[in-house]
Write an enzyme that holds these catalytic residues in place. Structure first.
Site, PDB file in Angstrom:
ATOM      1  N   GLU A   1      37.205  41.278   6.000  1.00  0.00           N
ATOM      2  CA  GLU A   1      37.078  39.955   5.382  1.00  0.00           C
ATOM      3  C   GLU A   1      37.030  38.894   6.480  1.00  0.00           C
ATOM      4  O   GLU A   1      37.846  38.955   7.407  1.00  0.00           O
ATOM      5  CB  GLU A   1      38.258  39.657   4.457  1.00  0.00           C
ATOM      6  CG  GLU A   1      38.033  38.381   3.675  1.00  0.00           C
ATOM      7  CD  GLU A   1      39.148  38.043   2.696  1.00  0.00           C
ATOM      8  OE1 GLU A   1      40.118  38.804   2.566  1.00  0.00           O
ATOM      9  OE2 GLU A   1      39.030  37.000   2.060  1.00  0.00           O
TER      10      GLU A   1
ATOM     11  N   GLY B   1      47.773  37.158   8.953  1.00  0.00           N
ATOM     12  CA  GLY B   1      49.029  37.772   8.533  1.00  0.00           C
ATOM     13  C   GLY B   1      48.841  39.197   8.066  1.00  0.00           C
ATOM     14  O   GLY B   1      49.531  40.109   8.532  1.00  0.00           O
ATOM     15  N   ALA B   2      47.893  39.409   7.177  1.00  0.00           N
ATOM     16  CA  ALA B   2      47.700  40.732   6.600  1.00  0.00           C
ATOM     17  C   ALA B   2      46.404  40.742   5.797  1.00  0.00           C
ATOM     18  O   ALA B   2      45.803  39.695   5.580  1.00  0.00           O
ATOM     19  CB  ALA B   2      48.861  41.079   5.673  1.00  0.00           C
ATOM     20  N   MET B   3      45.993  41.942   5.375  1.00  0.00           N
ATOM     21  CA  MET B   3      44.720  42.067   4.657  1.00  0.00           C
ATOM     22  C   MET B   3      44.836  43.076   3.522  1.00  0.00           C
ATOM     23  O   MET B   3      45.335  44.194   3.710  1.00  0.00           O
ATOM     24  CB  MET B   3      43.634  42.493   5.662  1.00  0.00           C
ATOM     25  CG  MET B   3      42.275  42.713   5.036  1.00  0.00           C
ATOM     26  SD  MET B   3      41.604  41.173   4.326  1.00  0.00           S
ATOM     27  CE  MET B   3      40.669  41.855   2.954  1.00  0.00           C
ATOM     28  N   GLU B   4      44.301  42.664   2.371  1.00  0.00           N
ATOM     29  CA  GLU B   4      44.506  43.411   1.127  1.00  0.00           C
ATOM     30  C   GLU B   4      43.496  44.522   0.857  1.00  0.00           C
ATOM     31  O   GLU B   4      43.226  44.839  -0.305  1.00  0.00           O
ATOM     32  CB  GLU B   4      44.477  42.416  -0.032  1.00  0.00           C
ATOM     33  CG  GLU B   4      43.089  41.803  -0.368  1.00  0.00           C
ATOM     34  CD  GLU B   4      42.817  40.449   0.292  1.00  0.00           C
ATOM     35  OE1 GLU B   4      43.460  40.141   1.318  1.00  0.00           O
ATOM     36  OE2 GLU B   4      41.957  39.718  -0.218  1.00  0.00           O
ATOM     37  N   ASN B   5      42.924  45.158   1.880  1.00  0.00           N
ATOM     38  CA  ASN B   5      41.965  46.251   1.668  1.00  0.00           C
ATOM     39  C   ASN B   5      42.461  47.183   0.562  1.00  0.00           C
ATOM     40  O   ASN B   5      43.637  47.522   0.510  1.00  0.00           O
ATOM     41  CB  ASN B   5      41.826  47.086   2.944  1.00  0.00           C
ATOM     42  CG  ASN B   5      41.717  46.222   4.169  1.00  0.00           C
ATOM     43  OD1 ASN B   5      40.816  45.412   4.267  1.00  0.00           O
ATOM     44  ND2 ASN B   5      42.680  46.353   5.078  1.00  0.00           N
TER      45      ASN B   5
ATOM     46  N   HIS C   1      52.164  39.183  -1.639  1.00  0.00           N
ATOM     47  CA  HIS C   1      50.839  38.547  -1.686  1.00  0.00           C
ATOM     48  C   HIS C   1      49.721  39.596  -1.618  1.00  0.00           C
ATOM     49  O   HIS C   1      48.825  39.618  -2.465  1.00  0.00           O
ATOM     50  CB  HIS C   1      50.728  37.554  -0.531  1.00  0.00           C
ATOM     51  CG  HIS C   1      49.426  36.829  -0.478  1.00  0.00           C
ATOM     52  ND1 HIS C   1      49.255  35.572  -1.001  1.00  0.00           N
ATOM     53  CD2 HIS C   1      48.219  37.187   0.039  1.00  0.00           C
ATOM     54  CE1 HIS C   1      47.998  35.187  -0.808  1.00  0.00           C
ATOM     55  NE2 HIS C   1      47.352  36.154  -0.175  1.00  0.00           N
ATOM     56  N   GLU C   2      49.795  40.461  -0.617  1.00  0.00           N
ATOM     57  CA  GLU C   2      48.713  41.448  -0.464  1.00  0.00           C
ATOM     58  C   GLU C   2      48.687  42.413  -1.642  1.00  0.00           C
ATOM     59  O   GLU C   2      47.625  42.784  -2.131  1.00  0.00           O
ATOM     60  CB  GLU C   2      48.844  42.220   0.856  1.00  0.00           C
ATOM     61  CG  GLU C   2      48.921  41.351   2.113  1.00  0.00           C
ATOM     62  CD  GLU C   2      47.859  40.274   2.213  1.00  0.00           C
ATOM     63  OE1 GLU C   2      46.745  40.474   1.708  1.00  0.00           O
ATOM     64  OE2 GLU C   2      48.173  39.209   2.796  1.00  0.00           O
TER      65      GLU C   2
ATOM     66  N   GLU D   1      42.643  33.429  -3.454  1.00  0.00           N
ATOM     67  CA  GLU D   1      43.739  33.031  -2.560  1.00  0.00           C
ATOM     68  C   GLU D   1      44.715  32.046  -3.212  1.00  0.00           C
ATOM     69  O   GLU D   1      45.925  32.213  -3.121  1.00  0.00           O
ATOM     70  CB  GLU D   1      43.187  32.479  -1.244  1.00  0.00           C
ATOM     71  CG  GLU D   1      42.429  33.509  -0.402  1.00  0.00           C
ATOM     72  CD  GLU D   1      43.225  34.770  -0.098  1.00  0.00           C
ATOM     73  OE1 GLU D   1      44.448  34.800  -0.309  1.00  0.00           O
ATOM     74  OE2 GLU D   1      42.586  35.757   0.349  1.00  0.00           O
TER      75      GLU D   1
HETATM   76  N1  B3K Z   1      42.543  37.889   2.543  1.00  0.00           N
HETATM   77  C1  B3K Z   1      43.121  37.936   3.852  1.00  0.00           C
HETATM   78  C2  B3K Z   1      42.533  36.939   4.768  1.00  0.00           C
HETATM   79  C3  B3K Z   1      41.467  37.454   5.619  1.00  0.00           C
HETATM   80  C4  B3K Z   1      40.925  36.372   6.488  1.00  0.00           C
HETATM   81  C5  B3K Z   1      39.883  36.803   7.372  1.00  0.00           C
HETATM   82  N2  B3K Z   1      39.415  35.765   8.243  1.00  0.00           N
HETATM   83  C6  B3K Z   1      44.588  37.748   3.829  1.00  0.00           C
HETATM   84  C7  B3K Z   1      45.158  37.179   2.605  1.00  0.00           C
HETATM   85  O1  B3K Z   1      44.974  36.041   2.255  1.00  0.00           O
HETATM   86  O2  B3K Z   1      45.793  37.892   1.884  1.00  0.00           O
HETATM   87 ZN    ZN Z   2      45.402  36.275   0.258  1.00  0.00          ZN
END
Ligand code: B3K
Ligand code: ZN
Length: 915
Positions: free
Chosen positions: A125, A265-269, A301-302, A324
């Site tokens: 992302e 911070g983190a990523m919700e893959n 959040h994730e 978001e």
């Molecule tokens: N969705 C990701 C953010 C990624 C940003 C990349 N530039 C984290 C979050 O909001 O949960």
């Molecule tokens: Zn988010």
């Protein structure tokens, strides 16, 4: 970067994709130097549109082969796009196979596939998937993924991707493979892979519906003992989403993996969240209470994105707040719901509002101001902002306020009923919430309410109240205006819910009766008509007046209770009225707010006073009434410690700056320091009592009550060390003992919160013992990267004394432990200095700005996202007083004129210069 305008992406230019990609089979031969990626897709033309070429996005890839239905095919390159013409034009799907290589080890941008500590990670992302393979890299193209990972078994024993592990086994030459199938269709930005030497904590859980799931937290060997809190947070998240919104975990296996090199911070893959170690690893010895609570909310959040973001995703990146803003709202509600006491909920709300007002309000007033749903961007990474996230969450919160908590849950249910599995817009979300509550104010006012999505800027609500003793009425007039923002000179009125109450002389809430409103009607309407406590006044006009009747004596109005809308409230309160609210308001938010207003008023009088004290020291900014009120708060028998700590915290320098048209950062700092010193010396005896009463919080748990006590005792120590410096004879007359006691506390502490607070108290008072403690701290935690980040940040953020911080920062950058490539470390020194230490940064000799421009340019070549964030440190340059203003402009111009600037940084600095 010269093309600027040409690269602008516009929301209105959205067109559906020319093709759909139904399935993706990816095979990776992982190698740090050269990773080979075979991408086999089933593609079909979008027959709703005229036949056209397929244009696939790619970046930093080496293309080896393209085949259509097993045959070599012609293609051309157009910039970064791979263009395929002469494709099967009927609606039938065809197989497209693309073979590329990429270089993970050289990937310092940390977008796409990269290497960190000898392991592979991905970040896709918003537009990182195109750095892995050629693709339609846009969120409205959703596909089913099958992923095979092949790698050296000794170096990369763990091979992870989204979904379920369906097969694994050995290969030749010491290699092995793992095959993953994701049962859910997803946009490519949710793709992830991880490969490396990792270990995991595992937990089996049972859902309410009786389904079993496996939760895993993967970290580097040696960090396993710091994963318990993250796992607990994950379990709480799963339970909460099911209980509050009826949203269960839809995967057999849910994985979190921590990496120390991460842009955000983190990523919700999907099913494979990748986290910055900062939001996973915690033990009482290494993490503070704030770290523990951040981990809880980021894990939440994730996880919540699994529904809001992943099951329903964004049609395009202009809709980013769809996922978001909503997901921040959900994580805020989660953290509040986990609080056992009502007061802890209020503390969480105050903290959230403080972030909004110190970070988002300035953004909304500066050159980067944009609506919650922006209209254009050059680089989407620049729009992961406090406006999209925090203001977006406030917009969702206002919807909940207008339809009620149950109504909001019904709206969410309808949203999923309508859109599960789709890529949709902010309009679709608002429509679902409104349609589920057809008689609500939201439904009645929907088109106007949606101005919150389209208009940037922070509205200002001006309130005026008049009491008429003869008529026994209180007349309240509310008017709103919103300042112009870039590209939006004129704004239409917003829908603004204003939580409102009237306090009697004894502090009780009055019964609220509006003129013309019947109270003889039976049932629900009658309750609404005559209600004590808070009433939600829904503003829709530029100006409107309401008359409250049967008011026996002049009341004190309590406005915008609970911070019911993201606005600036202007009301000409007297000090006496504010002291009354601080003492009695039934709304804890406004109780806190009253104290802040008193402090802001005093600060502004001093800052604006013509006669500056000769040496810019400020001894008596605060009046006796304020100090008396603070003493009363500290001594209050029932208020809890966390709340006391918030009330006693003075408004930040950034917040004060926003209240001024012309900003002299040195003056603001000096006045605020003067206020801090006044509180330290005038309340020394109370600080001593507070420290004694809150020193021992028992066996460590990061719960709200004991964290609050640690926060308050930390504040007491910091105030006592300050008192020792400025007034060694205050209080018991022995304040000079406090630095020594603080050093002892630092040594004896049994948790990081107490230890770090003691260290910070020594450092911020500038006591000679600080150097010794800092050295000891480094020696104790030299192998704990996250603690060493704190060590760096504490020094870069320390109080400036005679310009000593900038040289210290330059020195810190030469430290063996410093690295510009690691975003956490770079931020701990550079961002802390440039964005978290205004008085040290805004130097009259401009050396802070020179440092900033050097670092922005240096970082831009390594990691444009990190550079562009840092570039925003001078967003508010045009408000600065001279000589700061001209020097800042010069520094921004220097960055803007650099050749080969990334579009990330280019967008930020050119917007700044246009201000
Ligand atoms: N969705 C990701 C953010 C990624 C940003 C990349 N530039 C984290 C979050 O909001 O949960
Ligand atoms: Zn988010």
């Amino acid at each position: 970067m010269k093309e600027g305008q040409a690269l602008m992406v516009r929301r209105e230019a959205y067109v559906a994709p020319s093709h759909f990609i139904d399935t993706v089979e990816l095979t990776f031969d992982l190698d740090p130097v050269k990773t080979r990626v075979l991408n086999r897709m089933r593609v079909r033309r979008n027959t709703d549109l005229p036949a056209q070429a397929l244009r696939l996005d790619g970046e930093d890839l080496t293309l080896a082969r393209v085949m259509v239905n097993g045959q070599g095919t012609s293609f051309k390159m157009d910039g970064n796009q791979l263009v395929l013409e002469n494709l099967p034009a009927d609606g039938e799907s065809f197989e497209l196979e693309i073979f590329t290589t990429c270089a993970p080890l050289k990937n310092t941008k940390l977008m796409g596939l990269y290497v960190s500590n000898d392991s592979f990670f991905t970040q896709c992302e918003a537009e990182g998937f195109r750095r892995i393979t050629y693709f339609l890299d846009r969120p409205d193209v959703m596909a089913s993924y099958t992923v095979t990972l092949r790698a050296d078994k000794a170096k990369y024993p763990v091979l992870l991707s989204n979904g379920n592990l369906v097969e694994q086994g050995p290969l030749d030459d010491g290699r092995h493979f793992a095959k993953w199938v994701d049962p859910h269709r997803k946009p490519c930005y949710l793709f992830a892979l991880v490969a490396g030497q990792l270990v995991s904590r595992e937990q089996r859980i049972m859902s309410r519906a009786g389904k079993e799931h496996t939760l895993q937290v993967y970290v580097r060997p040696g960090d396993l003992d710091k994963t318990e809190h993250a796992m607990n947070s994950l379990m709480h998240s799963v339970a909460w989403d099911e209980a509050r919104f009826g949203l269960p975990l839809d995967l057999e296996r849910f994985m979190i993996v921590a990496t120390s090199d991460f842009n955000m911070g983190a990523m919700e893959n999907k099913g494979l969240n990748i986290f910055n170690t900062k939001y996973v690893l915690a033990s009482q010895a290494t993490a503070t209470d704030t770290d523990f609570s951040n981990i809880e909310s980021v894990v939440g959040h994730e996880y919540f994105h699994n529904w809001t973001g992943n099951r329903i995703t964004c049609r395009d990146w202009f809709q980013l707040s769809l996922k978001e803003g909503l997901t921040v709202f959900r994580d805020q509600e989660f953290s509040q719901d986990l609080c056992a006491e009502a007061s802890a909920r209020a503390v969480k709300r105050i903290e959230d509002v403080r972030v909004l007002r110190t970070a988002q309000f300035p953004e909304d007033a500066g050159p980067m101001a944009h609506p919650v749903r922006p209209d254009s961007y050059i680089e989407i990474s620049n729009f992961y902002t406090v406006t999209i996230y925090e203001k977006g969450a406030e917009v969702v919160r206002m919807m909940q306020t207008l339809v009620g908590r149950d109504g909001f849950a019904k709206g969410m249910a309808l949203y999923f009923e309508r859109h599960d599995g789709q890529a949709v817009t902010c309009d679709d979300f608002a429509q679902a919430i409104a349609d589920a509550n057809p008689t609500s104010d939201l439904a009645l006012l929907l088109p106007q309410f949606k101005r919150w999505y389209s208009q940037a800027g922070t509205p200002r609500v001006h309130a005026q109240g008049t009491y008429d003793a003869g008529a026994r009425t209180y007349t309240l007039t509310l008017s709103q205006r919103c300042p112009p923002t870039p590209g939006q000179p004129v704004k239409e009125p917003f829908v603004i819910p204003v939580g409102f109450g009237l306090l009697a002389a004894n502090g009780d809430d009055l019964l609220l009766e509006l003129a013309g409103e019947s109270h003889t009607t039976a049932g629900a309407h009658a309750t609404r008509a005559r209600s004590a406590g808070t009433r939600m006044l829904v503003m829709t006009q530029q100006s409107e007046t309401r008359v409250f009747i049967n008011i026996d004596a002049e009341p004190v109005p309590s406005l915008l209770r609970g911070f019911s809308a993201p606005v600036v409230l202007e009301f000409d309160y007297t000090d006496a009225q504010l002291l009354h609210l601080l003492r009695h308001d039934s709304d804890p938010f406004n109780r806190w707010e009253a104290g802040q207003r008193l402090a802001v008023n005093s600060a502004l009088v001093a800052i604006k006073s013509v006669a500056a004290s000769a040496d810019n020291t400020w001894a008596s900014v605060l009046n006796d009434a304020y100090i008396g009120a603070m003493r009363e708060v500290l001594r209050h028998p029932t208020l809890d410690a966390a709340f006391k700590e918030l009330v006693l915290t003075l408004p930040s320098e950034t917040y004060l700056a926003e209240q001024l048209d012309v900003v002299d950062p040195q003056r603001i700092h000096a006045v605020r320091e003067g206020m801090r010193q006044q509180l330290a010396t005038a309340l020394t005896a109370d600080w001593e009592a507070i420290y004694a009463a809150n020193q021992d919080t028992g066996a460590y748990t990061p719960d709200a009550v004991s964290s609050g006590r640690r926060a308050l005792s930390g504040m007491a120590l910091s105030q006592l060390c300050l008192a020792a410096r400025v007034s060694p004879s205050a209080g018991s007359g022995r304040t000079d003992e406090w630095p020594g006691k603080t050093l002892q506390r630092f040594k004896d502490a049994s948790n990081m919160t107490d230890r770090f607070n003691a260290l910070a108290a020594l450092v911020s008072s500038g006591h000679p013992l600080a150097a010794n403690a800092l050295a000891k701290f480094h020696a104790m935690f030299k192998d704990e990267a996250l603690v060493i980040d704190k060590w760096f940040a504490l020094q870069a953020g320390a109080t400036d004394r005679g310009g000593n911080i900038l040289p210290a920062v330059r020195q810190l950058m030469k430290h063996n432990d410093f690295s510009l490539r690691n975003p956490n470390r770079a931020r701990s020194v550079i961002s802390t200095y440039c964005q978290g230490n205004p008085a040290a940064f805004h130097r009259p000799d401009a050396a802070g700005y020179v440092f900033w421009s050097e670092r922005v340019m240096e970082l831009d070549a390594i990691n444009p996202q990190v550079a562009a964030r840092l570039a925003r440190a001078l967003d508010r340059w045009s408000k600065l007083a001279e000589p700061y203003r001209s020097a800042a402009r010069e520094a921004i111009t220097r960055v803007a004129s650099k050749a080969d600037l990334s579009k990330d940084t280019h967008e930020v600095v050119t917007r700044a210069l246009a201000d």
